[in-house]
Design an enzyme around this catalytic site. Structure first.
Site, short mmCIF file in Angstrom:
data_model
loop_
_atom_site.label_atom_id
_atom_site.label_comp_id
_atom_site.label_asym_id
_atom_site.label_seq_id
_atom_site.Cartn_x
_atom_site.Cartn_y
_atom_site.Cartn_z
CE1 TYR A 274 -3.02 -3.03 0.32
CE2 TYR A 274 -3.39 -2.51 2.62
CZ TYR A 274 -3.63 -3.31 1.53
OH TYR A 274 -4.50 -4.38 1.63
CG HIS B 107 -0.78 -8.64 0.19
ND1 HIS B 107 -0.30 -7.35 0.16
CD2 HIS B 107 -2.09 -8.56 -0.16
CE1 HIS B 107 -1.27 -6.53 -0.20
NE2 HIS B 107 -2.36 -7.24 -0.41
#
Length: 354
Positions: free
Chosen positions: A68, A156
């Site tokens: 992110y 992830h």
């Protein structure tokens, strides 16, 4: 809704036990992808203000990841929460990508030639689900966050890396949990096939599912949610607005981060029409919908500003009549076997959420 924003303590109070290592997860969390300049840059101060506002309003669970903003979201989260007592927080991050200056261009992070994350540090994500890579990822995340440990560490997006994720990466997670570096381990993804296999073959405490259990898309009921129920794995839901189409189903709307096709827009508009007939904002129905499923432990809100956060949290106070859910089923917009809320979201002084 009240003119004065209130905290969500009544909603977050009945935390959910997750795993066997002491994690109690709040029902509401803050996702930080947007705070890492996803689909548009914001300032450090805007991100910090948003995270601190979330804490002021009672949110005690924050989810982030190295991807992110290529470290921006973790750094901004650490700055915003550095003076908050650690025992007052649940913090999750992810592993599977290391941020490196010589990273090759990852086409999965672009749409029509434009990157999802803008104005980010001069590093890029490099896939690494090795045992050492997971340990390195955690160490670097902790440094950016200014923490000594995490509450949750997810693998992830291992869609194309199942074998390594289920072996070396999972072993690393399991060892980190045993050492007390994390309380719970899981995986975070946007698609369900590989996530379901991980639940079936690894001892995961929870999973983070984005976009596949929403008012628009309940496809996870076919595979992932039954597997989670069978294995006692809790679910955190993200992406409840499906990239914004459940806020405004216009022809310009996005779905799964890219421009939505006409069929998706048409279905979202039909859902909105039912909500309008009942005097309920589409966004309120979208945000409250996932809480009804018994496997869902928490729902993430992905605000990128203080006004957006306040709007999202105020949507939790909207009372939705049972007749709205009935009409969505009668219109074929929700299957009959999908659990739906009944009555106000907050149903007791202690804050039971149904």
């Amino acid at each position: 809704m009240s003119n004065t924003p209130r905290d969500v303590s009544a909603i977050r109070a009945p935390r959910v036990e997750v795993g066997d290592h002491g994690l109690r997860l709040p029902r509401i969390g803050l996702g930080t992808a947007s705070l890492g300049n996803f689909l548009g840059a914001i300032t450090d101060q805007q991100a910090v203000d948003t995270i601190q506002r979330a804490h002021t309003r009672g949110i005690r669970y924050v989810d982030t990841a190295p991807l992110y903003g290529h470290g921006l979201a973790e750094t901004r989260t650490g700055k915003a929460l550095r003076d908050v007592p650690r025992e007052d927080l649940v913090v999750s991050s992810k592993a599977g990508r290391l941020l490196r200056a010589d990273a090759p261009r990852d086409e999965s992070q672009y749409v029509n030639g434009e990157p999802f994350y803008t104005d980010v540090p001069d590093t890029g994500p490099v896939w690494d689900f090795s045992y050492e890579g997971v340990h390195t990822s955690l160490a670097e995340s902790l440094d950016r966050l200014g923490l000594d440990s995490l509450d949750i560490l997810h693998l992830h997006d291992p869609d194309d890396h199942y074998e390594q994720a289920a072996s070396t990466a999972y072993t690393a997670l399991r060892d980190l949990r045993a050492e007390g570096m994390v309380k719970a381990i899981g995986a975070g993804m946007n698609r369900t096939p590989v996530l379901t296999r991980l639940v079936e073959n690894c001892d995961l405490d929870l999973v983070l599912l984005a976009g596949r259990y929403t008012l628009l898309d309940q496809s996870s009921m076919a595979d992932l949610l039954p597997a989670c129920r069978a294995h006692g794995t809790k679910v955190v839901v993200g992406g409840v607005f499906n990239s914004g189409i459940l806020l405004d189903p216009s022809p310009r709307a996005r779905y799964d981060y890219v421009p939505a096709d006409a069929a998706i827009v048409e279905k979202a508009q039909r859902i909105k029409d039912v909500c309008v007939r009942h005097g309920v904002p589409l966004a309120a129905a979208a945000l409250q919908f996932p809480f009804a499923h018994p496997q869902i432990a928490s729902v993430l809100i992905g605000a990128r500003s203080v006004p957006e956060l306040d709007m999202d949290l105020d949507l939790l106070e909207v009372v939705i009549p049972d007749s709205l859910w009935h009409d969505l089923r009668a219109s074929g917009l929700l299957p009959d076997d999908v659990p739906v809320p009944s009555g106000p979201l907050v149903t007791s002084p202690e804050g039971s959420v149904r």
